[in-house]
Scaffold this motif. Sequence first.
Motif, PDB file in Angstrom:
ATOM      1  N   THR A  44     -10.876   6.737 -12.312  1.00 21.97           N
ATOM      2  CA  THR A  44     -10.344   8.106 -12.751  1.00 21.97           C
ATOM      3  C   THR A  44      -9.891   8.797 -11.887  1.00 21.97           C
ATOM      4  O   THR A  44      -8.617   9.495 -11.858  1.00 21.97           O
ATOM      5  N   VAL A  45     -10.658   9.219 -10.701  1.00 25.93           N
ATOM      6  CA  VAL A  45     -10.105   9.919  -9.727  1.00 25.93           C
ATOM      7  C   VAL A  45      -8.608   9.333  -9.174  1.00 25.93           C
ATOM      8  O   VAL A  45      -7.759  10.119  -8.649  1.00 25.93           O
ATOM      9  N   ILE A  46      -8.794   7.851  -8.800  1.00 20.30           N
ATOM     10  CA  ILE A  46      -7.444   7.428  -8.383  1.00 20.30           C
ATOM     11  C   ILE A  46      -6.350   7.640  -9.316  1.00 20.30           C
ATOM     12  O   ILE A  46      -5.228   8.138  -8.662  1.00 20.30           O
ATOM     13  N   LEU A  47      -6.611   7.722 -10.613  1.00 18.11           N
ATOM     14  CA  LEU A  47      -5.420   7.977 -11.500  1.00 18.11           C
ATOM     15  C   LEU A  47      -5.113   9.389 -11.432  1.00 18.11           C
ATOM     16  O   LEU A  47      -3.728   9.613 -11.329  1.00 18.11           O
ATOM     17  N   LEU A  50      -2.841   9.979  -8.242  1.00 16.30           N
ATOM     18  CA  LEU A  50      -1.537   9.404  -8.424  1.00 16.30           C
ATOM     19  C   LEU A  50      -0.814  10.180  -9.486  1.00 16.30           C
ATOM     20  O   LEU A  50       0.441  10.315  -9.270  1.00 16.30           O
ATOM     21  N   GLU A  51      -1.518  10.792 -10.291  1.00 14.59           N
ATOM     22  CA  GLU A  51      -0.625  11.628 -11.123  1.00 14.59           C
ATOM     23  C   GLU A  51      -0.143  12.983 -10.473  1.00 14.59           C
ATOM     24  O   GLU A  51       1.204  13.326 -10.594  1.00 14.59           O
ATOM     25  N   GLU A  98       7.826   1.684   1.994  1.00 12.32           N
ATOM     26  CA  GLU A  98       8.137   1.156   3.180  1.00 12.32           C
ATOM     27  C   GLU A  98       7.781  -0.492   3.170  1.00 12.32           C
ATOM     28  O   GLU A  98       6.937  -0.780   2.208  1.00 12.32           O
ATOM     29  N   THR A  99       8.485  -1.264   4.050  1.00 12.47           N
ATOM     30  CA  THR A  99       7.910  -2.716   3.957  1.00 12.47           C
ATOM     31  C   THR A  99       6.792  -2.918   4.540  1.00 12.47           C
ATOM     32  O   THR A  99       6.071  -2.165   5.320  1.00 12.47           O
ATOM     33  N   GLY A 100       5.778  -3.673   3.500  1.00 11.42           N
ATOM     34  CA  GLY A 100       4.487  -3.950   4.026  1.00 11.42           C
ATOM     35  C   GLY A 100       3.446  -3.119   3.293  1.00 11.42           C
ATOM     36  O   GLY A 100       2.162  -2.913   3.482  1.00 11.42           O
ATOM     37  N   ARG A 101       3.838  -1.710   3.067  1.00 14.64           N
ATOM     38  CA  ARG A 101       3.111  -0.758   2.319  1.00 14.64           C
ATOM     39  C   ARG A 101       3.317  -0.408   1.007  1.00 14.64           C
ATOM     40  O   ARG A 101       4.452  -0.037   0.715  1.00 14.64           O
ATOM     41  N   LYS A 102       2.292  -0.716  -0.048  1.00 14.34           N
ATOM     42  CA  LYS A 102       2.801  -0.429  -1.284  1.00 14.34           C
ATOM     43  C   LYS A 102       2.529   1.092  -1.562  1.00 14.34           C
ATOM     44  O   LYS A 102       1.451   1.524  -1.295  1.00 14.34           O
ATOM     45  N   LEU A 103       3.502   1.660  -2.252  1.00 14.03           N
ATOM     46  CA  LEU A 103       3.293   3.058  -2.894  1.00 14.03           C
ATOM     47  C   LEU A 103       3.151   2.956  -4.266  1.00 14.03           C
ATOM     48  O   LEU A 103       3.917   2.368  -4.945  1.00 14.03           O
ATOM     49  N   TYR A 104       1.958   3.532  -4.778  1.00  8.72           N
ATOM     50  CA  TYR A 104       1.724   3.594  -6.177  1.00  8.72           C
ATOM     51  C   TYR A 104       1.936   4.862  -6.897  1.00  8.72           C
ATOM     52  O   TYR A 104       1.856   5.963  -6.280  1.00  8.72           O
ATOM     53  N   GLU A 105       2.423   4.838  -8.119  1.00  4.46           N
ATOM     54  CA  GLU A 105       2.394   5.840  -8.858  1.00  4.46           C
ATOM     55  C   GLU A 105       1.796   5.729 -10.356  1.00  4.46           C
ATOM     56  O   GLU A 105       1.826   4.445 -10.622  1.00  4.46           O
ATOM     57  N   ILE A 106       1.332   6.852 -10.941  1.00  2.71           N
ATOM     58  CA  ILE A 106       0.886   6.552 -12.378  1.00  2.71           C
ATOM     59  C   ILE A 106       1.754   6.174 -13.411  1.00  2.71           C
ATOM     60  O   ILE A 106       3.056   6.481 -13.216  1.00  2.71           O
ATOM     61  N   ALA A 112      -1.785   8.659 -20.215  1.00  2.00           N
ATOM     62  CA  ALA A 112      -2.670   8.620 -21.393  1.00  2.00           C
ATOM     63  C   ALA A 112      -4.153   8.595 -21.580  1.00  2.00           C
ATOM     64  O   ALA A 112      -4.834   9.284 -21.859  1.00  2.00           O
ATOM     65  N   GLU A 113      -4.434   7.611 -20.413  1.00  2.00           N
ATOM     66  CA  GLU A 113      -5.802   7.390 -20.181  1.00  2.00           C
ATOM     67  C   GLU A 113      -6.605   8.894 -19.434  1.00  2.00           C
ATOM     68  O   GLU A 113      -7.649   9.159 -20.054  1.00  2.00           O
ATOM     69  N   LEU A 114      -5.896   9.449 -18.708  1.00  2.00           N
ATOM     70  CA  LEU A 114      -6.483  10.653 -18.039  1.00  2.00           C
ATOM     71  C   LEU A 114      -6.504  11.884 -19.320  1.00  2.00           C
ATOM     72  O   LEU A 114      -7.310  12.509 -19.301  1.00  2.00           O
ATOM     73  N   ASP A 115      -5.381  11.738 -20.021  1.00  2.00           N
ATOM     74  CA  ASP A 115      -5.256  12.751 -21.044  1.00  2.00           C
ATOM     75  C   ASP A 115      -6.318  12.636 -22.144  1.00  2.00           C
ATOM     76  O   ASP A 115      -6.812  13.533 -22.665  1.00  2.00           O
TER      77      ASP A 115
END
Length: 183
Positions: A44-47, A50-51, A98-106, A112-115
Amino acid sequence: MHRHKLFHDHLVRRGRHGWSGGMGRHGERRGRFGRFFGHGDLRTVILALLEAQPRHGYELIKELEDRTGGAYRPSPGVIYPTLALLEDEGRVRQAGGETGRKLYEISDEGRAELDGDRTAVEALFARMEDAGRHAGPGRPRVERALANLQMALKARMARPVSAEELDRIVGMIDDTASSIERT
């Protein structure tokens, strides 16, 4: 008894005053009273983080450590599998980077899960803020310095030590403790 078990018992001992600290089963730093997050709370905190903005795994680790004043610092072995699970479930997605580093977004599913339970999200962030207030801004630096001292002592004590050398080491530790009390 296995060497790993002895080491674990040394790091994490249950006494009448709660957990003494150490590393948790999955690499997260344990606080005085055990795991920092309950089942599903880290997800939940990670989401929620990322939000607020897209982040790399390392940025999530650093943010969690900063928000808790060093009371909690998850290992990469906890963060990256959680991100992979959230990605498999469609709650987050890779946003390039960047190459080799994954950037994550919600994703919309993650929002919807957070809401579904904003009260829980607010309670988790309040708990993190409270831990940060109690830990103080210098705690991670002090813990690092103590770990360095402990490693230096173990390395030195692994070699033969004369009575004079031992007296000198003990004197340095006692002098340092006295200096800290006076500051």
